[in-house]
Design an enzyme around this catalytic site. Structure first.
Site, mmCIF file in Angstrom:
data_model
loop_
_atom_site.group_PDB
_atom_site.id
_atom_site.type_symbol
_atom_site.label_atom_id
_atom_site.label_comp_id
_atom_site.label_asym_id
_atom_site.label_seq_id
_atom_site.Cartn_x
_atom_site.Cartn_y
_atom_site.Cartn_z
ATOM 1 N N SER A 22 0.818 -1.207 0.000
ATOM 2 C CA SER A 22 0.000 0.000 0.000
ATOM 3 C C SER A 22 0.858 1.266 0.000
ATOM 4 C CB SER A 22 -0.917 0.015 1.225
ATOM 5 O OG SER A 22 -1.567 1.266 1.350
ATOM 6 N N LYS A 78 -14.637 -2.938 5.018
ATOM 7 C CA LYS A 78 -15.346 -1.678 4.830
ATOM 8 C C LYS A 78 -16.805 -1.714 5.287
ATOM 9 C CE LYS A 78 -12.433 0.017 1.087
ATOM 10 N NZ LYS A 78 -12.377 0.578 -0.282
ATOM 11 N N ASP A 114 -14.170 6.885 -0.775
ATOM 12 C CA ASP A 114 -14.015 6.134 -2.025
ATOM 13 C C ASP A 114 -14.913 6.716 -3.115
ATOM 14 O OD1 ASP A 114 -12.121 4.258 -1.249
ATOM 15 O OD2 ASP A 114 -13.606 2.797 -0.574
ATOM 16 N N ALA A 139 -19.399 -6.214 -5.484
ATOM 17 C CA ALA A 139 -20.497 -5.515 -4.808
ATOM 18 C C ALA A 139 -20.212 -5.388 -3.318
ATOM 19 C CB ALA A 139 -21.811 -6.262 -5.035
ATOM 20 N N GLY A 140 -18.936 -5.413 -2.949
ATOM 21 C CA GLY A 140 -18.557 -5.274 -1.552
ATOM 22 C C GLY A 140 -18.478 -3.820 -1.136
ATOM 23 N N GLY A 141 -17.597 -3.521 -0.173
ATOM 24 C CA GLY A 141 -17.503 -2.167 0.348
ATOM 25 C C GLY A 141 -17.119 -1.148 -0.698
ATOM 26 N N GLY A 253 -6.040 3.044 -11.208
ATOM 27 C CA GLY A 253 -6.566 3.364 -9.888
ATOM 28 C C GLY A 253 -5.868 4.488 -9.150
#
Length: 297
Positions: A22, A78, A114, A139-141, A253
């Site tokens: 990260s 999340k 986000d 379709a998550g956080g 991204g």
């Protein structure tokens, strides 16, 4: 960097899985230094600690006791983190996902930056181009925030896929209630969906260094498609590389992570505006150094 300042220091962290690469630590620490603020940023990697999201209550309590200013939250926490917070911003409550937690005055306040980050990135790279029919993977956080943004940006139709059919259906129901005039559906056959689609968004962790591979068969991508990736480590996922090779209009991204971090920086500092252009330049240079170091190995 040695700083002489009366400004309060920032102690921040990131909770998630597979976050060894990260860029958040260098992103926040560098921007804080430009404002004369000492910032220390820690990765709290569930994989490295051999923990699951069930450890969130313990981690949040520990962060409070150690004087953390706030925490970034990423996959797969999340949505799980929401039940352990005292307050949600309107956006986080509507989306049902949190990626930023401000720890202030004994309270845990959840935000979703986000949505802002993805929106700004798309506005920059899709200017003058209609989104049309969008196929979204995940379709998550992160996916909940991205799907909301896609519809607000004017997509005419949104088809959602997720490994959990139930999770995809739940998000579709939520989006239909929020956008009653939009065409939102769960996907069945990916090949058929891509034949009808104008663009594709990957909002899954598939493609990260810790989750290699592609989230759908690459042969389903055609040169006419646009493709947006929300992963930024690695900067070029396998699917993004393939999409570029095919001649698709592609969006990486970096813009999303920078803009969401800039917004989170303001929340952590109580309103100090971050310079997103400077943050983008910094992240780009860091990625170049990492790439050069790998080539030198």
């Amino acid at each position: 960097m040695r700083l002489t300042t009366e400004k309060p220091a920032l102690l921040l962290g990131l909770i998630g899985e597979g976050i060894r690469e990260s860029l958040s630590p260098t992103l926040y620490e560098d921007e804080a230094a430009h404002h004369g603020i000492l910032c220390l940023y820690q990765r709290i990697d569930l994989d490295a600690l051999r923990l699951t999201p069930a450890a969130l209550p313990e981690l949040l309590t520990s962060a409070e006791r150690l004087g953390f200013t706030g925490l970034n939250i990423t996959h797969p926490c999340k949505q799980a983190v929401i039940g352990h917070l005292d307050e949600l911003s309107d956006e986080a409550r509507a989306i049902g996902a949190v990626n930023t937690v401000v720890l202030r005055d004994g309270r845990r306040i959840g935000h979703n930056t986000d949505h802002y980050g993805f929106t700004r990135n798309m506005q920059r790279h899709m200017a003058g181009r209609a989104l049309g029919h969008v196929v979204q993977l995940g379709a998550g956080g992160a996916g909940a925030a991205v799907a909301d943004a896609v519809l607000r940006l004017g997509a005419s139709r949104l088809t959602l896929f997720d490994l959990s059919t139930e999770r995809a259906r739940d998000l579709v129901r939520t989006l239909r209630a929020r956008f009653p005039d939009a065409a939102v559906e769960t996907g069945g056959d990916p090949a058929e969906a891509m034949r009808q689609a104008d663009g594709l968004v990957n909002a899954t962790p598939i493609g990260m260094a810790s989750h290699p591979g592609t989230p759908l068969p690459p042969e389903l991508l055609e040169p006419r498609h646009w493709f947006a990736e929300i992963i930024y480590f690695p900067l070029e996922t396998e699917l993004l590389r393939i999409a570029r090779a095919k001649g698709c209009h592609t969006i990486d991204g970096i813009g999303m992570v920078v803009h969401q971090a800039a917004r989170a920086f303001e929340l952590y500092t109580g309103g100090i505006p971050a310079d997103s252009a400077r943050m983008t330049d910094h992240v780009t240079q860091v990625l170049k150094r990492r790439a050069a170091a790998r080539q030198g190995c």
